[in-house]
Design a protein around this motif. Structure first.
Motif, PDB file in Angstrom:
ATOM      1  N   ALA A   2       0.693  -1.126   0.214  1.00 12.93           N
ATOM      2  CA  ALA A   2      -0.162   0.006   0.048  1.00 12.93           C
ATOM      3  C   ALA A   2       0.964   1.159  -0.007  1.00 12.93           C
ATOM      4  N   ALA A   3       1.987   1.293   0.780  1.00 15.35           N
ATOM      5  CA  ALA A   3       2.932   2.413   1.001  1.00 15.35           C
ATOM      6  C   ALA A   3       3.371   2.680  -0.563  1.00 15.35           C
ATOM      7  N   LEU A   4       4.052   1.634  -0.966  1.00 16.05           N
ATOM      8  CA  LEU A   4       4.634   1.786  -2.288  1.00 16.05           C
ATOM      9  C   LEU A   4       3.843   2.077  -3.513  1.00 16.05           C
ATOM     10  N   GLN A   5       2.565   1.642  -3.557  1.00  7.51           N
ATOM     11  CA  GLN A   5       1.650   1.788  -4.429  1.00  7.51           C
ATOM     12  C   GLN A   5       0.711   3.169  -4.138  1.00  7.51           C
ATOM     13  N   PHE A  47       6.058   3.745  -6.944  1.00  8.25           N
ATOM     14  CA  PHE A  47       5.885   2.399  -7.238  1.00  8.25           C
ATOM     15  C   PHE A  47       6.423   1.966  -8.719  1.00  8.25           C
ATOM     16  N   ALA A  48       6.630   2.952  -9.589  1.00  9.91           N
ATOM     17  CA  ALA A  48       7.342   2.468 -10.875  1.00  9.91           C
ATOM     18  C   ALA A  48       8.803   2.420 -10.592  1.00  9.91           C
ATOM     19  N   LEU A  49       9.412   3.200  -9.478  1.00  6.26           N
ATOM     20  CA  LEU A  49      10.821   2.894  -8.957  1.00  6.26           C
ATOM     21  C   LEU A  49      10.822   1.214  -8.530  1.00  6.26           C
ATOM     22  N   TRP A  50       9.920   1.041  -7.626  1.00  5.29           N
ATOM     23  CA  TRP A  50       9.880  -0.272  -7.119  1.00  5.29           C
ATOM     24  C   TRP A  50       9.839  -1.407  -8.163  1.00  5.29           C
ATOM     25  N   GLN A  51       8.704  -1.178  -9.126  1.00  2.89           N
ATOM     26  CA  GLN A  51       8.636  -2.246 -10.122  1.00  2.89           C
ATOM     27  C   GLN A  51       9.850  -2.204 -11.152  1.00  2.89           C
ATOM     28  N   GLY A  52      10.703  -1.469 -11.120  1.00  2.26           N
ATOM     29  CA  GLY A  52      12.089  -1.365 -12.002  1.00  2.26           C
ATOM     30  C   GLY A  52      13.239  -1.929 -11.264  1.00  2.26           C
ATOM     31  N   LEU A  53      13.241  -2.185  -9.908  1.00  6.10           N
ATOM     32  CA  LEU A  53      14.179  -2.857  -9.260  1.00  6.10           C
ATOM     33  C   LEU A  53      14.265  -4.230  -9.609  1.00  6.10           C
ATOM     34  N   THR A  54      15.350  -4.775  -9.366  1.00  5.61           N
ATOM     35  CA  THR A  54      15.875  -6.192  -9.699  1.00  5.61           C
ATOM     36  C   THR A  54      15.058  -6.987  -8.681  1.00  5.61           C
ATOM     37  N   PRO A  55      14.634  -8.291  -8.947  1.00  9.87           N
ATOM     38  CA  PRO A  55      13.999  -9.313  -7.901  1.00  9.87           C
ATOM     39  C   PRO A  55      15.081  -9.139  -6.493  1.00  9.87           C
ATOM     40  N   LEU A  56      16.214  -9.069  -6.858  1.00 10.76           N
ATOM     41  CA  LEU A  56      17.268  -9.192  -5.649  1.00 10.76           C
ATOM     42  C   LEU A  56      17.156  -7.902  -4.722  1.00 10.76           C
ATOM     43  N   GLY A  57      16.964  -6.777  -5.465  1.00 10.05           N
ATOM     44  CA  GLY A  57      16.849  -5.496  -4.824  1.00 10.05           C
ATOM     45  C   GLY A  57      15.505  -5.215  -3.956  1.00 10.05           C
ATOM     46  N   ARG A  58      14.508  -5.960  -4.693  1.00 14.20           N
ATOM     47  CA  ARG A  58      13.223  -5.940  -3.929  1.00 14.20           C
ATOM     48  C   ARG A  58      13.237  -6.724  -2.645  1.00 14.20           C
ATOM     49  N   ASN A  59      13.854  -7.968  -3.025  1.00 17.18           N
ATOM     50  CA  ASN A  59      13.984  -8.940  -1.872  1.00 17.18           C
ATOM     51  C   ASN A  59      14.670  -8.223  -0.639  1.00 17.18           C
ATOM     52  N   GLU A  60      15.821  -7.604  -0.971  1.00 16.82           N
ATOM     53  CA  GLU A  60      16.704  -6.881   0.241  1.00 16.82           C
ATOM     54  C   GLU A  60      15.400  -5.715   1.021  1.00 16.82           C
ATOM     55  N   PHE A  61      14.807  -5.154   0.213  1.00 17.51           N
ATOM     56  CA  PHE A  61      14.016  -4.189   0.928  1.00 17.51           C
ATOM     57  C   PHE A  61      13.049  -5.094   1.863  1.00 17.51           C
ATOM     58  N   ILE A  62      12.377  -5.921   1.187  1.00 17.29           N
ATOM     59  CA  ILE A  62      11.445  -6.453   1.923  1.00 17.29           C
ATOM     60  C   ILE A  62      11.806  -7.213   2.993  1.00 17.29           C
ATOM     61  N   LYS A  79       6.634  -0.086  15.071  1.00 19.34           N
ATOM     62  CA  LYS A  79       7.196   1.289  14.969  1.00 19.34           C
ATOM     63  C   LYS A  79       8.280   1.296  13.964  1.00 19.34           C
ATOM     64  N   THR A  80       8.953   0.484  14.352  1.00 20.04           N
ATOM     65  CA  THR A  80      10.547   0.272  13.248  1.00 20.04           C
ATOM     66  C   THR A  80      10.077   0.145  11.917  1.00 20.04           C
ATOM     67  N   ARG A  81       9.148  -1.146  11.878  1.00 22.48           N
ATOM     68  CA  ARG A  81       8.558  -1.582  10.863  1.00 22.48           C
ATOM     69  C   ARG A  81       8.025  -0.531   9.889  1.00 22.48           C
ATOM     70  N   THR A  82       7.261   0.434  10.517  1.00 20.60           N
ATOM     71  CA  THR A  82       6.596   1.540   9.727  1.00 20.60           C
ATOM     72  C   THR A  82       7.639   2.474   9.319  1.00 20.60           C
ATOM     73  N   GLU A 134       8.479   3.427   5.132  1.00 22.40           N
ATOM     74  CA  GLU A 134       8.711   4.913   4.884  1.00 22.40           C
ATOM     75  C   GLU A 134      10.136   5.247   4.376  1.00 22.40           C
ATOM     76  N   ARG A 135      11.214   4.787   4.820  1.00 25.06           N
ATOM     77  CA  ARG A 135      12.541   4.818   4.612  1.00 25.06           C
ATOM     78  C   ARG A 135      12.801   4.220   3.131  1.00 25.06           C
ATOM     79  N   THR A 136      11.973   3.174   3.009  1.00 19.42           N
ATOM     80  CA  THR A 136      12.122   2.388   1.554  1.00 19.42           C
ATOM     81  C   THR A 136      11.747   3.336   0.437  1.00 19.42           C
ATOM     82  N   CYS A 137      10.536   3.960   0.789  1.00 17.47           N
ATOM     83  CA  CYS A 137      10.032   4.696  -0.356  1.00 17.47           C
ATOM     84  C   CYS A 137      10.997   5.950  -0.440  1.00 17.47           C
TER      85      CYS A 137
END
Length: 101
Positions: free
Chosen positions: A19-22, A28-43, A53-56, A60-63
């Motif tokens: 929801a935050a990324l979309q 969202f476009a930047l997220w979709q453009g990441l490599t699968p490994l890059g997305r995996n690291e953020f997740i 609180k840290t998760r939230t 935010e920091r990911t965005c």
């Protein structure tokens, strides 16, 4: 670019992270453009948070980091859940610490 949400190689983004990324088309476009490994690291980094609180804050920091042009989370040594490579020395230490707890 498709509207389907792209996940990582090992991890699947949770509903709150999706929801935050979309919520911002540019993010969202930047997220979709990441490599699968890059997305995996953020997740993995977000999911590793022990408190809500840290998760939230990490979501935010990911965005923010995506908008700054980063393809991986800052100050994160990498996902310890991947089976396609041997864990690095730091990751091995983390795995040992988690077994001791």
């Amino acid at each position: 670019m498709t509207d389907a949400f792209s996940h990582g190689t090992v991890h699947t983004a949770s509903a709150d992270m999706q929801a935050a990324l979309q919520s911002n088309p540019e993010t969202f476009a930047l997220w979709q453009g990441l490599t699968p490994l890059g997305r995996n690291e953020f997740i993995c980094w977000v999911d590793d948070a022990k408190q809500a609180k840290t998760r939230t804050r990490r979501i935010e920091r990911t965005c923010e980091e995506l908008l700054e042009g980063k393809g991986r989370p800052c100050c994160w040594s990498g996902c310890i859940h991947r089976t396609d490579k041997t864990p690095g020395r730091w990751q091995q230490a983390v795995l040992i610490d988690k077994k001791a707890n």
